[in-house]
Scaffold this active site. Structure first.
Site, mmCIF file in Angstrom:
data_model
loop_
_atom_site.group_PDB
_atom_site.id
_atom_site.type_symbol
_atom_site.label_atom_id
_atom_site.label_comp_id
_atom_site.label_asym_id
_atom_site.label_seq_id
_atom_site.Cartn_x
_atom_site.Cartn_y
_atom_site.Cartn_z
ATOM 1 N N LYS A 3 -5.266 4.586 123.543
ATOM 2 C CA LYS A 3 -4.960 4.459 122.327
ATOM 3 C C LYS A 3 -4.785 3.017 121.811
ATOM 4 O O LYS A 3 -4.656 2.011 122.624
ATOM 5 C CB LYS A 3 -3.392 5.177 122.146
ATOM 6 C CG LYS A 3 -3.305 5.817 120.811
ATOM 7 C CD LYS A 3 -3.397 7.146 120.805
ATOM 8 C CE LYS A 3 -3.077 7.723 119.259
ATOM 9 N NZ LYS A 3 -2.991 9.200 119.424
ATOM 10 N N GLY A 29 6.856 16.445 107.754
ATOM 11 C CA GLY A 29 5.687 15.519 107.378
ATOM 12 C C GLY A 29 4.632 16.552 106.960
ATOM 13 O O GLY A 29 4.052 17.248 107.646
HETATM 14 N N1 LIG Z 1 -4.702 13.794 113.054
HETATM 15 C C1 LIG Z 1 -4.866 14.435 114.188
HETATM 16 O O1 LIG Z 1 -5.981 14.971 114.614
HETATM 17 C C2 LIG Z 1 -3.869 14.371 115.165
HETATM 18 C C3 LIG Z 1 -2.483 13.950 115.007
HETATM 19 N N2 LIG Z 1 -1.655 13.825 115.870
HETATM 20 C C4 LIG Z 1 -0.039 13.524 115.626
HETATM 21 O O2 LIG Z 1 0.322 14.396 114.484
HETATM 22 C C5 LIG Z 1 1.213 13.555 113.716
HETATM 23 C C6 LIG Z 1 0.695 13.841 112.279
HETATM 24 O O3 LIG Z 1 -0.595 13.347 112.376
HETATM 25 P P1 LIG Z 1 -1.422 13.399 110.767
HETATM 26 O O4 LIG Z 1 -1.087 14.549 109.920
HETATM 27 O O5 LIG Z 1 -2.869 12.813 111.147
HETATM 28 O O6 LIG Z 1 -0.843 11.793 109.994
HETATM 29 P P2 LIG Z 1 -0.490 11.701 108.449
HETATM 30 O O7 LIG Z 1 -0.196 10.305 108.379
HETATM 31 O O8 LIG Z 1 -1.681 12.209 107.780
HETATM 32 O O9 LIG Z 1 0.890 12.751 108.402
HETATM 33 C C7 LIG Z 1 2.064 12.098 108.623
HETATM 34 C C8 LIG Z 1 3.014 12.859 107.498
HETATM 35 O O10 LIG Z 1 4.369 12.427 107.940
HETATM 36 C C9 LIG Z 1 5.056 11.878 106.993
HETATM 37 N N3 LIG Z 1 6.091 11.129 107.458
HETATM 38 C C10 LIG Z 1 6.414 9.865 108.157
HETATM 39 N N4 LIG Z 1 7.727 9.866 108.553
HETATM 40 C C11 LIG Z 1 8.220 10.922 107.984
HETATM 41 C C12 LIG Z 1 9.873 11.142 108.191
HETATM 42 N N5 LIG Z 1 10.618 10.407 108.736
HETATM 43 N N6 LIG Z 1 10.207 12.267 107.460
HETATM 44 C C13 LIG Z 1 9.328 13.060 106.867
HETATM 45 N N7 LIG Z 1 7.719 12.857 106.922
HETATM 46 C C14 LIG Z 1 7.480 11.775 107.565
HETATM 47 C C15 LIG Z 1 4.107 10.465 106.289
HETATM 48 O O11 LIG Z 1 4.572 10.639 105.026
HETATM 49 C C16 LIG Z 1 2.846 11.688 106.472
HETATM 50 O O12 LIG Z 1 2.706 12.357 105.363
HETATM 51 C C17 LIG Z 1 1.305 12.120 114.317
HETATM 52 O O13 LIG Z 1 2.270 12.054 115.125
HETATM 53 C C18 LIG Z 1 0.028 11.982 115.015
HETATM 54 O O14 LIG Z 1 -0.046 11.142 115.950
HETATM 55 C C19 LIG Z 1 -1.727 14.521 117.212
HETATM 56 C C20 LIG Z 1 -3.113 14.719 117.507
HETATM 57 C C21 LIG Z 1 -4.073 14.859 116.615
HETATM 58 C C1 LIG Z 2 -6.718 12.029 116.845
HETATM 59 C C2 LIG Z 2 -7.187 12.624 117.849
HETATM 60 C C3 LIG Z 2 -8.736 12.493 117.565
HETATM 61 C C4 LIG Z 2 -6.907 11.848 119.297
HETATM 62 C C5 LIG Z 2 -5.580 11.309 119.412
HETATM 63 O O1 LIG Z 2 -5.233 10.101 119.261
HETATM 64 C C6 LIG Z 2 -4.471 12.120 119.379
HETATM 65 O O2 LIG Z 2 -4.817 13.204 120.006
HETATM 66 O O3 LIG Z 2 -3.373 11.829 119.434
#
Ligand SMILES: NC(=O)C1=CN([C@@H]2O[C@H](COP(=O)(O)OP(=O)(O)OC[C@H]3O[C@@H](n4cnc5c(N)ncnc54)[C@H](O)[C@@H]3O)[C@@H](O)[C@H]2O)C=CC1
Ligand SMILES: CC(C)CC(=O)C(=O)O
Length: 364
Positions: free
Chosen positions: A80, A180
């Site tokens: 990562k 979130g």
């Molecule tokens: N995007 C992907 O394909 C993947 C994401 N993840 C994990 O899933 C989670 C979300 O990822 P994404 O949706 O891509 O990120 P994102 O940044 O689009 O969404 C995260 C959301 O959480 C909100 N947030 C942050 N701190 C907060 C809090 N204390 N209380 C309430 N809301 C809060 C942010 O404002 C944001 O809207 C992360 O932990 C990421 O590592 C895991 C696997 C794949």
């Molecule tokens: C967002 C994915 C493509 C890979 C990753 O970093 C995850 O699964 O956390």
């Protein structure tokens, strides 16, 4: 933090600090384990309070990817990257190109993709400098934004966990608290709403909350109130460590199933959930959809094939629940067992000597 001591304890391979003064790039690439193949994992851009916090995040996330990729049946190791900075303010072409060159310098030991704070457009810029990036625009024959596919996997895994807790995998009429509502959770909410679930949402960004209220008739609560709401399922979809000593006593949910990485603040919190009879769908098993999707690019991307594999997150969660019951251990340990057994087995299988033996997929 005693870095080498920590790396030795959890058997990390490599930690790389990347600095480019002109673009302001400050990045850390962490490769945990490449037994199964090159380390694939996304790049997170975040406003870390300190360098130590960024290093710790990179280390924890990289190890999580080793386990995620192994448990998902991928021929990939775990790594990562994190970039220190504000994704809403500090991005530039120069920064991502400099970062891309550092990745290229690793010659395929690390392959990147999106994570919190980075987008397909950022990956496209990185791609100007390196082959070792996935989740780039579909116009390159690539898979694009992984988030909707991650959401599909989380939805499937949530159904499997619900079946264990409620005797049915239907989410209709269930109340689900989503923490979130970013890229993954927005798409997850769509699936849940369409199936007839009632949603309670929170986010630190008001516009994201409003969108979920408008589109999915969600009820909004303040960020600190999400843990204690009356609900059937808690879906952590923001950052990590939200399952901890302070939040567990507040929780009414029977199931925890969400997208966030590193949901348990410490492993012992998984034990507490087990003791309280809360079904925890281990984070790296339920959120593997995105990496399964981008990994398919290494074979020449085929969306139908990728989605078929992501659908199986349901069966993978079932497998973890079975191991948990069979061995009378918490689900987080059952998931670790699934991943570690595969890594050990493949370590043995791949120990045969090959003279310059390259797989037909040259990027593996
Ligand atoms: N995007 C992907 O394909 C993947 C994401 N993840 C994990 O899933 C989670 C979300 O990822 P994404 O949706 O891509 O990120 P994102 O940044 O689009 O969404 C995260 C959301 O959480 C909100 N947030 C942050 N701190 C907060 C809090 N204390 N209380 C309430 N809301 C809060 C942010 O404002 C944001 O809207 C992360 O932990 C990421 O590592 C895991 C696997 C794949
Ligand atoms: C967002 C994915 C493509 C890979 C990753 O970093 C995850 O699964 O956390």
């Amino acid at each position: 933090m005693e870095i080498f001591q920590y790396m030795e304890k959890y058997d990390y391979e490599q930690l790389l600090f990347c600095q480019d003064r002109v673009s302001g790039l400050k990045a850390i690439i962490c490769i945990h384990d490449t037994t199964l193949g090159p380390a694939l994992g996304g790049t997170r851009m975040w406003t870390y309070e300190s360098e130590d916090e960024a290093i710790e995040d990179a280390l924890r996330l990289a190890k999580g990817m080793t386990y995620k990729n192994a448990a998902a049946g991928l021929s990939l190791g775990g790594g990562k990257a994190v970039i220190i900075g504000d994704p809403r303010r500090d991005k530039s072409e120069a920064m991502f190109r400099a970062f891309g060159r550092f990745i290229q310098g690793l010659n395929g030991r690390y392959i990147t993709a999106e994570d919190v704070g980075t987008t397909v457009a950022d990956m496209d810029i990185i791609h100007e400098e390196t082959d070792y990036v996935t989740g780039i625009s579909p116009s390159f024959g690539s898979s694009g934004n992984p988030s909707p596919v991650t959401a599909f996997g989380v939805y499937r895994g949530m159904k499997a966990a619900a079946k264990e807790a409620f005797g049915t995998d239907s989410l209709s009429g269930k109340t689900i608290a989503v923490q979130g509502v970013g890229n993954v959770a927005y798409n997850l909410c769509k699936y849940l709403y369409e199936e007839g679930a009632m949603l309670i949402v929170t986010d630190i960004h008001k516009e994201s909350v409003q969108r979920a209220v408008d589109e999915f008739r969600a009820r909004a609560v303040d960020p600190q109130d999400i843990y204690g709401v009356q609900c059937d399922i808690y879906a952590p979809c923001a950052l990590g460590a939200t399952v901890n000593d302070q939040t567990i006593p507040l929780m009414k949910a029977k199931v925890i199933a969400g997208a966030a990485n590193n949901q348990l603040k410490e492993a012992r919190h998984g034990d507490t959930l087990h003791e309280r009879g809360i079904i925890y769908a281990p984070d790296y098993v339920i959120n593997a959809g995105g990496v399964i999707n981008v990994a398919d690019e290494l074979y020449g991307y085929n969306r139908e094939r990728a989605l078929k594999k992501v659908e199986a997150v349901y069966e993978n969660i079932e497998k973890v629940l079975e191991i948990s019951k069979r061995d009378a251990i918490p689900t987080y340990l059952a998931a670790d067992r699934l991943a570690e057994e595969r890594i050990e087995l493949m370590k043995h299988t791949r120990s045969t000597f090959l003279q310059n033996g390259h797989h037909i997929l040259s990027r593996r």
